[in-house]
Design a protein around this motif. Sequence first.
Motif, PDB file in Angstrom:
ATOM      1  N   THR A 168       0.839  -1.217   0.000  1.00 17.91           N
ATOM      2  CA  THR A 168       0.000   0.000   0.000  1.00 17.91           C
ATOM      3  C   THR A 168       0.867   1.258   0.000  1.00 17.91           C
ATOM      4  OG1 THR A 168      -0.285  -0.005   2.429  1.00 17.91           O
ATOM      5  CG2 THR A 168      -1.944  -1.152   1.111  1.00 17.91           C
ATOM      6  N   ALA A 228      -3.869  -2.572  -2.546  1.00 19.63           N
ATOM      7  CA  ALA A 228      -5.174  -3.121  -2.184  1.00 19.63           C
ATOM      8  C   ALA A 228      -6.244  -2.609  -3.142  1.00 19.63           C
ATOM      9  CB  ALA A 228      -5.525  -2.751  -0.743  1.00 19.63           C
ATOM     10  N   GLU A 229      -7.087  -3.508  -3.604  1.00 19.37           N
ATOM     11  CA  GLU A 229      -8.124  -3.105  -4.558  1.00 19.37           C
ATOM     12  C   GLU A 229      -9.057  -2.060  -3.962  1.00 19.37           C
ATOM     13  OE1 GLU A 229     -11.505  -5.121  -7.483  1.00 19.37           O
ATOM     14  OE2 GLU A 229     -10.886  -6.181  -5.671  1.00 19.37           O
ATOM     15  N   ASP A 261      -8.558   0.174  -1.310  1.00 20.80           N
ATOM     16  CA  ASP A 261      -7.809   0.985  -0.345  1.00 20.80           C
ATOM     17  C   ASP A 261      -8.473   2.351  -0.216  1.00 20.80           C
ATOM     18  OD1 ASP A 261      -5.893   2.404   1.150  1.00 20.80           O
ATOM     19  OD2 ASP A 261      -4.264   1.213   0.309  1.00 20.80           O
ATOM     20  N   VAL A 268      -4.058  -6.427  -5.409  1.00 20.21           N
ATOM     21  CA  VAL A 268      -4.584  -7.589  -4.690  1.00 20.21           C
ATOM     22  C   VAL A 268      -6.093  -7.425  -4.578  1.00 20.21           C
ATOM     23  CG1 VAL A 268      -4.449  -8.975  -2.591  1.00 20.21           C
ATOM     24  CG2 VAL A 268      -2.417  -7.742  -3.423  1.00 20.21           C
ATOM     25  N   VAL A 296      -9.467  -6.784  -1.086  1.00 22.82           N
ATOM     26  CA  VAL A 296      -8.890  -6.421   0.211  1.00 22.82           C
ATOM     27  C   VAL A 296      -8.815  -4.901   0.315  1.00 22.82           C
ATOM     28  CG1 VAL A 296      -7.541  -8.543   0.450  1.00 22.82           C
ATOM     29  CG2 VAL A 296      -6.509  -6.544  -0.649  1.00 22.82           C
ATOM     30  N   GLY A 297      -8.735  -4.417   1.571  1.00 20.38           N
ATOM     31  CA  GLY A 297      -8.591  -3.001   1.826  1.00 20.38           C
ATOM     32  C   GLY A 297      -7.224  -2.677   2.380  1.00 20.38           C
ATOM     33  N   HIS A 298      -7.073  -1.443   2.818  1.00 23.67           N
ATOM     34  CA  HIS A 298      -5.767  -0.971   3.277  1.00 23.67           C
ATOM     35  C   HIS A 298      -5.237  -1.774   4.460  1.00 23.67           C
ATOM     36  CE1 HIS A 298      -2.625   2.093   3.790  1.00 23.67           C
ATOM     37  NE2 HIS A 298      -2.805   1.952   5.096  1.00 23.67           N
ATOM     38  N   ASP A 351      -6.229  -4.931   5.557  1.00 23.13           N
ATOM     39  CA  ASP A 351      -6.251  -6.393   5.559  1.00 23.13           C
ATOM     40  C   ASP A 351      -5.508  -7.019   4.381  1.00 23.13           C
ATOM     41  OD1 ASP A 351      -8.081  -5.585   3.673  1.00 23.13           O
ATOM     42  OD2 ASP A 351      -9.712  -6.863   4.352  1.00 23.13           O
ATOM     43  N   ILE A 352      -4.731  -6.217   3.661  1.00 20.25           N
ATOM     44  CA  ILE A 352      -3.897  -6.776   2.599  1.00 20.25           C
ATOM     45  C   ILE A 352      -2.762  -7.584   3.232  1.00 20.25           C
ATOM     46  CG2 ILE A 352      -2.459  -4.695   2.453  1.00 20.25           C
ATOM     47  CD1 ILE A 352      -2.200  -5.237  -0.552  1.00 20.25           C
TER      48      ILE A 352
END
Length: 243
Positions: free
Chosen positions: A155, A199-200, A202, A227, A230-232, A234-235
């Motif tokens: 990120t 992250a997709e 984020d 990826v 997922v967010g910022h 939980d990547i």
Amino acid sequence: MRQVLTLLAVLLAAYLAVCALVFFQQRSMLYFPQKFSGGELLPLGGGTRVGVTRLELPGPGAVLYFGGNAEAVAGSLPELQAVFPGQSLYLMHYRGYGATPGAPTEEGLHADAQALYEYVRARHPQVTLVGRSLGSGVATRLASERAVDRLVLVTPYDSMAAVAGHHYRWLPVRLLLRDRYESARYAASVNAPTTLLVAEHDDVIPRASSEALHRSFRPGLATLRVVPDVGHNDISLRALNSD
């Protein structure tokens, strides 16, 4: 007319007051020091003392890890063990975090990263740098100045000013910001193969900021991987080992 001018003056004064507040309080908005157990305080060159969570193993390879702005890095040790099996691990505690005394600043974190790198390099000829979120700026700058075998950025952003400007469009953040973390400027001097994990979903680091950083590396040196789902926060680094 006088009432309009008075109102404008009041609004301007209020705006300048907010700008002043942000300027003087900005580090408390950027850094969220975490107190956590574990690790040790290493005495390094020049009187520097840096807190580190480490796992030393025989062999030439080592990973130097720089975490996010609210991360207790000791908790990332199991994930790093899984992603980099057989390599020694050194997870740096930022100033004011974990075992490291002081207060965080960009220059302070950079000085600590340099000192810890020298300690690690003296023991391991192969060094990988991993930086997550805030730590991607620390890792990129260090990689631009020191010989490393690989750079992994999770990120990442092109500059802290760009990220802050995205979230605070109504503030002149480029004028106010002290700790700028201008990764895009340092990226051009990086020689190590680099992977950027984005992250997709984020909602902290804009995709455009990560993509701008990717373009700042020399052509062919860096790979950007988005990826999915997922967010910022939980990547996972395990995406490095996925197809």
